[in-house]
Design a protein around this motif. Structure first.
Motif, PDB file in Angstrom:
ATOM      1  N   GLY A 149       0.837  -1.208   0.000  1.00 37.02           N
ATOM      2  CA  GLY A 149       0.000   0.000   0.000  1.00 37.02           C
ATOM      3  C   GLY A 149       0.860   1.241   0.000  1.00 37.02           C
ATOM      4  N   ARG A 150       0.259   2.356  -0.459  1.00 35.56           N
ATOM      5  CA  ARG A 150       1.033   3.593  -0.599  1.00 35.56           C
ATOM      6  C   ARG A 150       1.527   4.112   0.751  1.00 35.56           C
ATOM      7  NH1 ARG A 150      -0.730   0.992  -4.940  1.00 35.56           N
ATOM      8  NH2 ARG A 150      -1.837   2.246  -6.466  1.00 35.56           N
ATOM      9  N   LYS A 151       0.672   4.085   1.746  1.00 33.83           N
ATOM     10  CA  LYS A 151       1.042   4.635   3.050  1.00 33.83           C
ATOM     11  C   LYS A 151       2.149   3.828   3.713  1.00 33.83           C
ATOM     12  CE  LYS A 151      -1.600   4.355   6.814  1.00 33.83           C
ATOM     13  NZ  LYS A 151      -2.676   4.614   7.808  1.00 33.83           N
ATOM     14  N   LYS A 152       2.021   2.517   3.712  1.00 33.58           N
ATOM     15  CA  LYS A 152       3.058   1.678   4.328  1.00 33.58           C
ATOM     16  C   LYS A 152       4.373   1.766   3.562  1.00 33.58           C
ATOM     17  CE  LYS A 152       0.047  -1.676   6.608  1.00 33.58           C
ATOM     18  NZ  LYS A 152      -0.465  -3.065   6.617  1.00 33.58           N
ATOM     19  N   ALA A 153       4.278   1.894   2.239  1.00 30.22           N
ATOM     20  CA  ALA A 153       5.493   2.039   1.430  1.00 30.22           C
ATOM     21  C   ALA A 153       6.197   3.357   1.753  1.00 30.22           C
ATOM     22  CB  ALA A 153       5.150   1.966  -0.058  1.00 30.22           C
ATOM     23  N   MET A 154       5.418   4.420   1.975  1.00 26.87           N
ATOM     24  CA  MET A 154       5.998   5.711   2.373  1.00 26.87           C
ATOM     25  C   MET A 154       6.678   5.590   3.739  1.00 26.87           C
ATOM     26  SD  MET A 154       5.617   8.474   0.343  1.00 26.87           S
ATOM     27  CE  MET A 154       5.296   9.932   1.293  1.00 26.87           C
ATOM     28  N   LEU A 155       6.048   4.856   4.643  1.00 21.97           N
ATOM     29  CA  LEU A 155       6.644   4.641   5.965  1.00 21.97           C
ATOM     30  C   LEU A 155       7.926   3.818   5.841  1.00 21.97           C
ATOM     31  CD1 LEU A 155       3.419   3.905   8.050  1.00 21.97           C
ATOM     32  CD2 LEU A 155       4.943   5.864   8.339  1.00 21.97           C
ATOM     33  N   PHE A 156       7.912   2.833   4.949  1.00 21.42           N
ATOM     34  CA  PHE A 156       9.084   1.986   4.732  1.00 21.42           C
ATOM     35  C   PHE A 156      10.270   2.806   4.221  1.00 21.42           C
ATOM     36  CE2 PHE A 156      11.690  -0.679   1.913  1.00 21.42           C
ATOM     37  CZ  PHE A 156      12.052  -1.692   2.794  1.00 21.42           C
ATOM     38  N   ALA A 157      10.000   3.843   3.437  1.00 15.95           N
ATOM     39  CA  ALA A 157      11.071   4.682   2.886  1.00 15.95           C
ATOM     40  C   ALA A 157      11.868   5.400   3.970  1.00 15.95           C
ATOM     41  CB  ALA A 157      10.487   5.713   1.917  1.00 15.95           C
ATOM     42  N   ASN A 158      11.297   5.501   5.172  1.00 16.76           N
ATOM     43  CA  ASN A 158      12.007   6.163   6.268  1.00 16.76           C
ATOM     44  C   ASN A 158      13.097   5.270   6.879  1.00 16.76           C
ATOM     45  OD1 ASN A 158      10.514   8.730   6.479  1.00 16.76           O
ATOM     46  ND2 ASN A 158       8.796   7.390   6.927  1.00 16.76           N
ATOM     47  N   ILE A 159      13.024   3.977   6.635  1.00 13.90           N
ATOM     48  CA  ILE A 159      14.053   3.078   7.186  1.00 13.90           C
ATOM     49  C   ILE A 159      15.421   3.375   6.568  1.00 13.90           C
ATOM     50  CG2 ILE A 159      14.794   0.676   7.414  1.00 13.90           C
ATOM     51  CD1 ILE A 159      11.794  -0.083   7.527  1.00 13.90           C
ATOM     52  N   PRO A 160      15.550   3.407   5.220  1.00 15.84           N
ATOM     53  CA  PRO A 160      16.855   3.791   4.668  1.00 15.84           C
ATOM     54  C   PRO A 160      17.251   5.224   4.999  1.00 15.84           C
ATOM     55  CG  PRO A 160      15.223   3.512   2.914  1.00 15.84           C
ATOM     56  CD  PRO A 160      14.623   2.962   4.154  1.00 15.84           C
ATOM     57  N   ALA A 161      16.271   6.111   5.218  1.00 14.73           N
ATOM     58  CA  ALA A 161      16.588   7.491   5.595  1.00 14.73           C
ATOM     59  C   ALA A 161      17.258   7.530   6.969  1.00 14.73           C
ATOM     60  CB  ALA A 161      15.328   8.350   5.597  1.00 14.73           C
ATOM     61  N   LEU A 162      16.696   6.812   7.928  1.00 17.16           N
ATOM     62  CA  LEU A 162      17.265   6.796   9.276  1.00 17.16           C
ATOM     63  C   LEU A 162      18.594   6.040   9.303  1.00 17.16           C
ATOM     64  CD1 LEU A 162      13.992   6.149  11.323  1.00 17.16           C
ATOM     65  CD2 LEU A 162      15.306   8.271  11.229  1.00 17.16           C
ATOM     66  N   LEU A 163      18.694   4.983   8.495  1.00 13.83           N
ATOM     67  CA  LEU A 163      19.952   4.241   8.405  1.00 13.83           C
ATOM     68  C   LEU A 163      21.057   5.134   7.846  1.00 13.83           C
ATOM     69  CD1 LEU A 163      21.567   1.587   8.530  1.00 13.83           C
ATOM     70  CD2 LEU A 163      20.710   1.069   6.223  1.00 13.83           C
ATOM     71  N   SER A 164      20.737   5.899   6.808  1.00 14.88           N
ATOM     72  CA  SER A 164      21.742   6.789   6.207  1.00 14.88           C
ATOM     73  C   SER A 164      22.162   7.875   7.183  1.00 14.88           C
ATOM     74  CB  SER A 164      21.192   7.415   4.923  1.00 14.88           C
ATOM     75  OG  SER A 164      20.203   8.381   5.205  1.00 14.88           O
ATOM     76  N   ALA A 165      21.197   8.407   7.942  1.00 15.90           N
ATOM     77  CA  ALA A 165      21.520   9.445   8.927  1.00 15.90           C
ATOM     78  C   ALA A 165      22.474   8.896   9.992  1.00 15.90           C
ATOM     79  CB  ALA A 165      20.239   9.964   9.577  1.00 15.90           C
ATOM     80  N   ALA A 166      22.223   7.668  10.441  1.00 17.25           N
ATOM     81  CA  ALA A 166      23.090   7.050  11.447  1.00 17.25           C
ATOM     82  C   ALA A 166      24.491   6.804  10.897  1.00 17.25           C
ATOM     83  CB  ALA A 166      22.474   5.743  11.934  1.00 17.25           C
ATOM     84  N   LEU A 167      24.577   6.283   9.675  1.00 20.58           N
ATOM     85  CA  LEU A 167      25.884   5.985   9.072  1.00 20.58           C
ATOM     86  C   LEU A 167      26.714   7.249   8.863  1.00 20.58           C
ATOM     87  CD1 LEU A 167      24.793   3.328   6.416  1.00 20.58           C
ATOM     88  CD2 LEU A 167      26.376   2.925   8.311  1.00 20.58           C
ATOM     89  N   MET A 168      26.090   8.273   8.269  1.00 21.54           N
ATOM     90  CA  MET A 168      26.838   9.500   7.979  1.00 21.54           C
ATOM     91  C   MET A 168      27.121  10.309   9.240  1.00 21.54           C
ATOM     92  SD  MET A 168      25.389  10.715   4.254  1.00 21.54           S
ATOM     93  CE  MET A 168      23.639  10.760   4.661  1.00 21.54           C
ATOM     94  N   GLY A 169      26.164  10.294  10.173  1.00 23.36           N
ATOM     95  CA  GLY A 169      26.357  11.043  11.415  1.00 23.36           C
ATOM     96  C   GLY A 169      27.459  10.476  12.293  1.00 23.36           C
TER      97      GLY A 169
END
Length: 207
Positions: free
Chosen positions: A73-93
């Motif tokens: 579904g569109r909403k869950k897929a949008m929520l799923f997109a935040n996982i790589p966002a938070l992972l990238s923030a942790a790695l770069m930070g």
């Protein structure tokens, strides 16, 4: 848009201001590891890789957006997109703390996946949820969010904000904020009527 196209605009612009600091970090890390300074060509190559790998991540994210949007579904897929966002923030930070410029490369790849997913699903979700008379207005929120993301990225990159040498890891991890905002707010939003009717066969839910 905050967790959708905004992420793309932010990541495109945010990489510009800490360029010299990241190159210095690569030089220092290389010297500590191997006992010799890297050539300028090697530093330029690593920096080019950091910048361009975002596009490879975007390709991966865009390629999987359609499948995820139909499967979950569109909403869950949008929520799923935040996982790589938070992972990238942790790695770069945490890259400077860990003494690893490879973490920046991995973080940029991960943020590219987020951008590719978010850009595509944002348009799909907004367009399908919008009333017919507001559909065009809702569709342009994607380009508005990109422009706003670029503006915020440039503003955060100012030396008076997060563009100082000591703060560049915080600047690179700034995409965690819109990801968290979306994770906290999007669960209260409805799902796409088109997804409910066509993919889930839930006519009552769609109505």
């Amino acid at each position: 848009g905050i967790g959708g196209a905004f992420q793309y605009g932010l990541q495109v612009s945010i990489i510009n201001s800490p360029a010299e600091y990241i190159k210095s970090f690569i030089r220092e890390t290389w010297l500590k590891r191997y006992g010799s300074s890297p050539t300028e060509d090697m530093i330029t190559l690593m920096w080019s890789f950091i910048v361009s790998i975002y596009s490879i991540g975007g390709l991966l994210g865009s390629s999987s957006a359609g499948y995820l949007a139909v499967r979950f579904g569109r909403k869950k897929a949008m929520l799923f997109a935040n996982i790589p966002a938070l992972l990238s923030a942790a790695l770069m930070g945490l890259s400077r703390l860990c003494g690893s410029f490879e973490m920046i490369i991995a973080g940029r790849l991960s943020s590219g996946v987020c951008g590719g997913l978010a850009m595509n699903i944002h348009l799909m979700y907004a367009g399908e949820c919008a009333p017919r008379k507001h559909r065009g207005l809702m569709a342009i929120t994607a380009s508005t969010a990109i422009a706003f993301g670029k503006f915020v990225g440039f503003a955060l990159g100012l030396r008076e904000v997060l563009g100082a040498e000591a703060l560049w890891p915080v600047l690179m991890a700034a995409n965690a904020v819109p990801a968290l905002v979306q994770l906290l707010t999007l669960p209260f939003f409805p799902d796409s009527p088109r997804y409910l009717l066509i993919d889930k066969k839930d006519k009552e839910g769609c109505i």
